[in-house]
Scaffold this motif. Structure first.
Motif, PDB file in Angstrom:
ATOM      1  N   ASP A 264       0.863  -1.183   0.000  1.00 22.17           N
ATOM      2  CA  ASP A 264       0.000   0.000   0.000  1.00 22.17           C
ATOM      3  C   ASP A 264       0.897   1.229   0.000  1.00 22.17           C
ATOM      4  O   ASP A 264       1.876   1.294   0.755  1.00 22.17           O
ATOM      5  CB  ASP A 264      -0.883   0.025   1.257  1.00 22.17           C
ATOM      6  N   ILE A 265       0.579   2.206  -0.847  1.00 26.52           N
ATOM      7  CA  ILE A 265       1.343   3.449  -0.907  1.00 26.52           C
ATOM      8  C   ILE A 265       0.484   4.557  -0.306  1.00 26.52           C
ATOM      9  O   ILE A 265      -0.632   4.820  -0.773  1.00 26.52           O
ATOM     10  CB  ILE A 265       1.736   3.819  -2.345  1.00 26.52           C
ATOM     11  N   LEU A 266       0.996   5.204   0.741  1.00 24.82           N
ATOM     12  CA  LEU A 266       0.246   6.262   1.425  1.00 24.82           C
ATOM     13  C   LEU A 266       1.006   7.572   1.351  1.00 24.82           C
ATOM     14  O   LEU A 266       2.242   7.594   1.411  1.00 24.82           O
ATOM     15  CB  LEU A 266       0.031   5.902   2.899  1.00 24.82           C
ATOM     16  N   GLU A 267       0.250   8.663   1.229  1.00 28.87           N
ATOM     17  CA  GLU A 267       0.813  10.007   1.340  1.00 28.87           C
ATOM     18  C   GLU A 267       0.325  10.599   2.656  1.00 28.87           C
ATOM     19  O   GLU A 267      -0.875  10.711   2.882  1.00 28.87           O
ATOM     20  CB  GLU A 267       0.365  10.876   0.167  1.00 28.87           C
ATOM     21  N   ILE A 268       1.271  10.956   3.532  1.00 30.98           N
ATOM     22  CA  ILE A 268       0.949  11.414   4.887  1.00 30.98           C
ATOM     23  C   ILE A 268       1.393  12.863   5.026  1.00 30.98           C
ATOM     24  O   ILE A 268       2.548  13.194   4.767  1.00 30.98           O
ATOM     25  CB  ILE A 268       1.654  10.532   5.937  1.00 30.98           C
ATOM     26  N   LYS A 269       0.460  13.728   5.444  1.00 27.50           N
ATOM     27  CA  LYS A 269       0.738  15.170   5.529  1.00 27.50           C
ATOM     28  C   LYS A 269       0.727  15.629   6.978  1.00 27.50           C
ATOM     29  O   LYS A 269      -0.194  15.327   7.733  1.00 27.50           O
ATOM     30  CB  LYS A 269      -0.307  15.949   4.728  1.00 27.50           C
ATOM     31  N   PHE A 270       1.765  16.389   7.352  1.00 25.18           N
ATOM     32  CA  PHE A 270       1.893  16.953   8.698  1.00 25.18           C
ATOM     33  C   PHE A 270       1.889  18.480   8.634  1.00 25.18           C
ATOM     34  O   PHE A 270       2.311  19.080   7.653  1.00 25.18           O
ATOM     35  CB  PHE A 270       3.217  16.523   9.349  1.00 25.18           C
ATOM     36  N   LYS A 271       1.426  19.097   9.719  1.00 24.32           N
ATOM     37  CA  LYS A 271       1.586  20.532   9.919  1.00 24.32           C
ATOM     38  C   LYS A 271       1.817  20.774  11.404  1.00 24.32           C
ATOM     39  O   LYS A 271       1.038  20.325  12.236  1.00 24.32           O
ATOM     40  CB  LYS A 271       0.365  21.325   9.444  1.00 24.32           C
ATOM     41  N   LYS A 272       2.912  21.465  11.737  1.00 25.66           N
ATOM     42  CA  LYS A 272       3.335  21.684  13.116  1.00 25.66           C
ATOM     43  C   LYS A 272       3.456  20.359  13.868  1.00 25.66           C
ATOM     44  O   LYS A 272       3.133  20.248  15.045  1.00 25.66           O
ATOM     45  CB  LYS A 272       2.392  22.636  13.842  1.00 25.66           C
ATOM     46  N   VAL A 375       7.663  21.842  11.472  1.00 22.28           N
ATOM     47  CA  VAL A 375       7.567  20.463  10.979  1.00 22.28           C
ATOM     48  C   VAL A 375       6.298  20.338  10.138  1.00 22.28           C
ATOM     49  O   VAL A 375       5.216  20.063  10.640  1.00 22.28           O
ATOM     50  CB  VAL A 375       7.575  19.460  12.148  1.00 22.28           C
ATOM     51  N   GLU A 376       6.467  20.575   8.854  1.00 18.91           N
ATOM     52  CA  GLU A 376       5.333  20.593   7.930  1.00 18.91           C
ATOM     53  C   GLU A 376       5.755  19.965   6.616  1.00 18.91           C
ATOM     54  O   GLU A 376       6.876  20.184   6.138  1.00 18.91           O
ATOM     55  CB  GLU A 376       4.872  22.034   7.695  1.00 18.91           C
ATOM     56  N   GLY A 377       4.884  19.160   6.029  1.00 21.66           N
ATOM     57  CA  GLY A 377       5.212  18.560   4.744  1.00 21.66           C
ATOM     58  C   GLY A 377       4.473  17.269   4.504  1.00 21.66           C
ATOM     59  O   GLY A 377       3.617  16.856   5.296  1.00 21.66           O
ATOM     60  N   LYS A 378       4.806  16.645   3.372  1.00 22.26           N
ATOM     61  CA  LYS A 378       4.185  15.385   2.977  1.00 22.26           C
ATOM     62  C   LYS A 378       5.258  14.312   2.835  1.00 22.26           C
ATOM     63  O   LYS A 378       6.355  14.563   2.362  1.00 22.26           O
ATOM     64  CB  LYS A 378       3.443  15.549   1.642  1.00 22.26           C
ATOM     65  N   VAL A 379       4.884  13.119   3.270  1.00 25.00           N
ATOM     66  CA  VAL A 379       5.775  11.964   3.171  1.00 25.00           C
ATOM     67  C   VAL A 379       5.031  10.855   2.449  1.00 25.00           C
ATOM     68  O   VAL A 379       3.842  10.617   2.710  1.00 25.00           O
ATOM     69  CB  VAL A 379       6.203  11.458   4.568  1.00 25.00           C
ATOM     70  N   GLY A 392       9.576   9.076  -0.295  1.00 21.54           N
ATOM     71  CA  GLY A 392       9.922  10.436  -0.700  1.00 21.54           C
ATOM     72  C   GLY A 392       9.365  11.462   0.259  1.00 21.54           C
ATOM     73  O   GLY A 392       8.462  11.174   1.054  1.00 21.54           O
ATOM     74  N   TRP A 393       9.916  12.692   0.211  1.00 23.15           N
ATOM     75  CA  TRP A 393       9.547  13.768   1.129  1.00 23.15           C
ATOM     76  C   TRP A 393       9.334  15.058   0.353  1.00 23.15           C
ATOM     77  O   TRP A 393       9.953  15.283  -0.696  1.00 23.15           O
ATOM     78  CB  TRP A 393      10.660  14.000   2.161  1.00 23.15           C
ATOM     79  N   GLU A 394       8.493  15.923   0.923  1.00 26.28           N
ATOM     80  CA  GLU A 394       8.248  17.231   0.311  1.00 26.28           C
ATOM     81  C   GLU A 394       7.780  18.184   1.398  1.00 26.28           C
ATOM     82  O   GLU A 394       6.953  17.820   2.235  1.00 26.28           O
ATOM     83  CB  GLU A 394       7.166  17.106  -0.775  1.00 26.28           C
ATOM     84  N   SER A 395       8.324  19.414   1.406  1.00 28.75           N
ATOM     85  CA  SER A 395       7.919  20.390   2.418  1.00 28.75           C
ATOM     86  C   SER A 395       8.166  21.811   1.927  1.00 28.75           C
ATOM     87  O   SER A 395       9.241  22.099   1.383  1.00 28.75           O
ATOM     88  CB  SER A 395       8.687  20.172   3.723  1.00 28.75           C
ATOM     89  N   PRO A 396       7.187  22.719   2.147  1.00 28.32           N
ATOM     90  CA  PRO A 396       7.414  24.139   1.824  1.00 28.32           C
ATOM     91  C   PRO A 396       8.417  24.787   2.777  1.00 28.32           C
ATOM     92  O   PRO A 396       8.936  25.867   2.491  1.00 28.32           O
ATOM     93  CB  PRO A 396       6.024  24.757   1.975  1.00 28.32           C
ATOM     94  N   LEU A 397       8.700  24.142   3.903  1.00 23.15           N
ATOM     95  CA  LEU A 397       9.635  24.682   4.893  1.00 23.15           C
ATOM     96  C   LEU A 397      10.922  23.860   4.950  1.00 23.15           C
ATOM     97  O   LEU A 397      11.656  23.904   5.934  1.00 23.15           O
ATOM     98  CB  LEU A 397       8.978  24.706   6.284  1.00 23.15           C
ATOM     99  N   SER A 398      11.201  23.119   3.872  1.00 25.92           N
ATOM    100  CA  SER A 398      12.377  22.249   3.846  1.00 25.92           C
ATOM    101  C   SER A 398      13.666  23.060   3.980  1.00 25.92           C
ATOM    102  O   SER A 398      13.810  24.136   3.405  1.00 25.92           O
ATOM    103  CB  SER A 398      12.397  21.466   2.533  1.00 25.92           C
ATOM    104  N   LEU A 399      14.601  22.515   4.737  1.00 25.95           N
ATOM    105  CA  LEU A 399      15.930  23.110   4.877  1.00 25.95           C
ATOM    106  C   LEU A 399      16.940  22.446   3.936  1.00 25.95           C
ATOM    107  O   LEU A 399      18.131  22.768   3.973  1.00 25.95           O
ATOM    108  CB  LEU A 399      16.418  22.977   6.323  1.00 25.95           C
ATOM    109  N   TYR A 400      16.453  21.556   3.125  1.00 27.71           N
ATOM    110  CA  TYR A 400      17.326  20.828   2.198  1.00 27.71           C
ATOM    111  C   TYR A 400      17.677  21.707   0.996  1.00 27.71           C
ATOM    112  O   TYR A 400      16.799  22.244   0.318  1.00 27.71           O
ATOM    113  CB  TYR A 400      16.632  19.544   1.733  1.00 27.71           C
ATOM    114  N   ASN A 401      18.977  21.868   0.722  1.00 27.78           N
ATOM    115  CA  ASN A 401      19.475  22.658  -0.403  1.00 27.78           C
ATOM    116  C   ASN A 401      20.275  21.736  -1.303  1.00 27.78           C
ATOM    117  O   ASN A 401      21.413  21.373  -0.994  1.00 27.78           O
ATOM    118  CB  ASN A 401      20.340  23.816   0.103  1.00 27.78           C
TER     119      ASN A 401
END
Length: 442
Positions: A264-272, A375-379, A392-401
């Motif tokens: 099963d493939i799930l997309e999990i979204k967090f905010k704060k 701590v906000e984003g989708k996994v 995979g990961w995705e976040s509008p507040l990502s610190l990844y450069n």
């Protein structure tokens, strides 16, 4: 002897009557009696009301009957925190044992929002194994128990937790922190109780003798404790860590061998740091309310982890532990995360030893909540035969450069800068080993 109708009493003056004591008396004529005083109300002979955390099982059914024998008015309280239990059957059984009232309280939503979410935010993992499924639910249950006691004017609360183990601590510390005047009756710590009931056979004999209705004894050779977050299997053959049949039996019961051969493939979204939404990528189904989210994650995954002498199954908690951890790694400053990880270990310890309501635990909880603001984003995760794989990961507040860490471009980094960093940090190291070599030479 004269009949009561033939007996006369001299009239008293008002002044004498005011000073005269009230006397309850019985006039006897031959074998006949007439009670001249009114009957003493039942409430006057009661020790008071006690709110019993009641499951309808063997232990609490016997405890309920014993509390009645000892003169307490028993209020039965059943907490629904997501376990698969026949609450209506328990509701019917309690009055047969002489309960004053029966309360069935659904605490599932508050269990998720106020107890599970902070644990997920803290990445609480006790002794690298235990996700605190039982440790978290006991203060939630006890909080509602105290609320009922205060509402009903009960001076006592009681439970069926054994004298060994942490359940008694989790329950009672919560009760005393919320209402210090309420007294806890813990039968399994009373010599007159545990000396009479040394095992299930003694309890069963007591139920037969007193006509106490109880459910059929479980066939499995272990005990099970279930809530929305967690199922634990303990006691019986599980107490022997070398007994392989226990683990095999439980694997069969949980159906891991029968799990689908496609993930099963799930997309999990967090905010704060709090779960907002879960989407199943395969069929597009979405779940958004806290309770529905957690129940859905329980359905799609099962996970086993050995700890001590029990087997713990925490499906949704395991998914969220990994998904939140990776979202946090993507969005939280590294030094802040180091401090937060230490706080998470402390939080797990405080919850496990029953300090959920203690001021130091509240402080840690608030500190962790502060750390979760970014701590906000989708996994995206893959669930396959009880295992969780991060995709995979995705976040509008990502610190990844990507440019900064890429091996293909320099980005804003000058490799020559590393020379100074290494020289400064090696200075202490060189001097330490230089001095050590001189001491060894002597």
């Amino acid at each position: 002897p004269k009949t009561p109708a033939d007996i006369t009493f001299p009239a008293l003056s008002p002044a004498t009557a005011a000073r005269a004591p009230v006397v309850h008396c019985t006039v006897k004529t031959d074998s006949r009696c007439r009670e001249l005083a009114p009957p003493i109300p039942d409430a006057m002979s009661s020790k008071g009301s006690v709110v019993l955390a009641y499951s309808g099982g063997l232990d609490t059914s016997c405890i309920l009957a014993r509390l009645k024998e000892q003169g307490y008015d028993v209020i039965a309280y059943l907490a629904n925190n997501g376990q698969k239990e026949d609450f209506e059957e328990a509701r019917k059984a309690a009055p047969k044992l002489g309960t004053k009232k029966v309360f069935i309280e659904d605490v599932s939503r508050e269990f998720v929002e106020e107890f599970i979410w902070p644990a997920i935010q803290s990445s609480a993992l006790y002794e690298d194994r235990y996700l605190l499924g039982i440790s978290l639910t006991r203060p939630c249950i006890a909080r509602k128990q105290v609320e009922i006691a205060q509402r009903e004017g009960a001076k006592y609360v009681s439970h069926g937790a054994p004298g060994k183990g942490n359940d008694q601590v989790w329950c009672e510390l919560t009760c005393y922190s919320l209402a210090s005047h309420i007294k806890v009756i813990a039968p399994w710590r009373m010599p007159e109780f545990y000396n009479q009931f040394k095992g299930c056979s003694d309890l069963m004999e007591y139920t037969k003798h007193h006509g106490i209705p109880i459910p059929v004894t479980p066939k499995n050779p272990w005990s099970m404790d279930e809530n929305l977050m967690h199922i634990s299997y303990e006691a019986g053959i599980l107490e022997d860590p070398q007994e392989p049949s226990a683990s095999r039996s439980l694997h069969e019961d949980l159906g891991q061998a029968k799990a689908p051969n496609t993930p099963d493939i799930l997309e999990i979204k967090f905010k704060k740091g709090v779960l907002l939404k879960v989407t199943n990528v395969k069929d597009g189904t979405t779940h958004q309310t806290p309770l529905a989210l957690f129940m859905y994650l329980n359905e799609v995954n099962r996970f086993l982890g050995m700890k001590s002498r029990g087997i713990y199954d925490t499906p949704a908690g395991t998914i969220l532990y990994h998904a939140h951890l990776d979202t946090e790694a993507l969005t939280m400053d590294g030094k802040v995360r180091q401090i937060k990880q230490g706080l998470g270990l402390k939080y797990a310890e405080l919850v496990y030893i029953g300090f959920w309501r203690n001021p130091e635990c509240e402080f840690v909880r608030h500190s962790i909540a502060k750390s979760q603001e970014r701590v906000e984003g989708k996994v995206q995760v893959s669930l396959f035969k009880g295992q969780v794989y991060m995709l995979g990961w995705e976040s509008p507040l990502s610190l990844y450069n990507e440019d900064l860490v890429s091996m293909n471009v320099h980005g804003n980094y000058e490799p020559i800068d590393a020379t100074g960093f290494i020289n400064i940090n090696s200075l202490r190291l060189k001097e330490y080993h230089h001095r050590q070599s001189k001491v060894t030479a002597k």
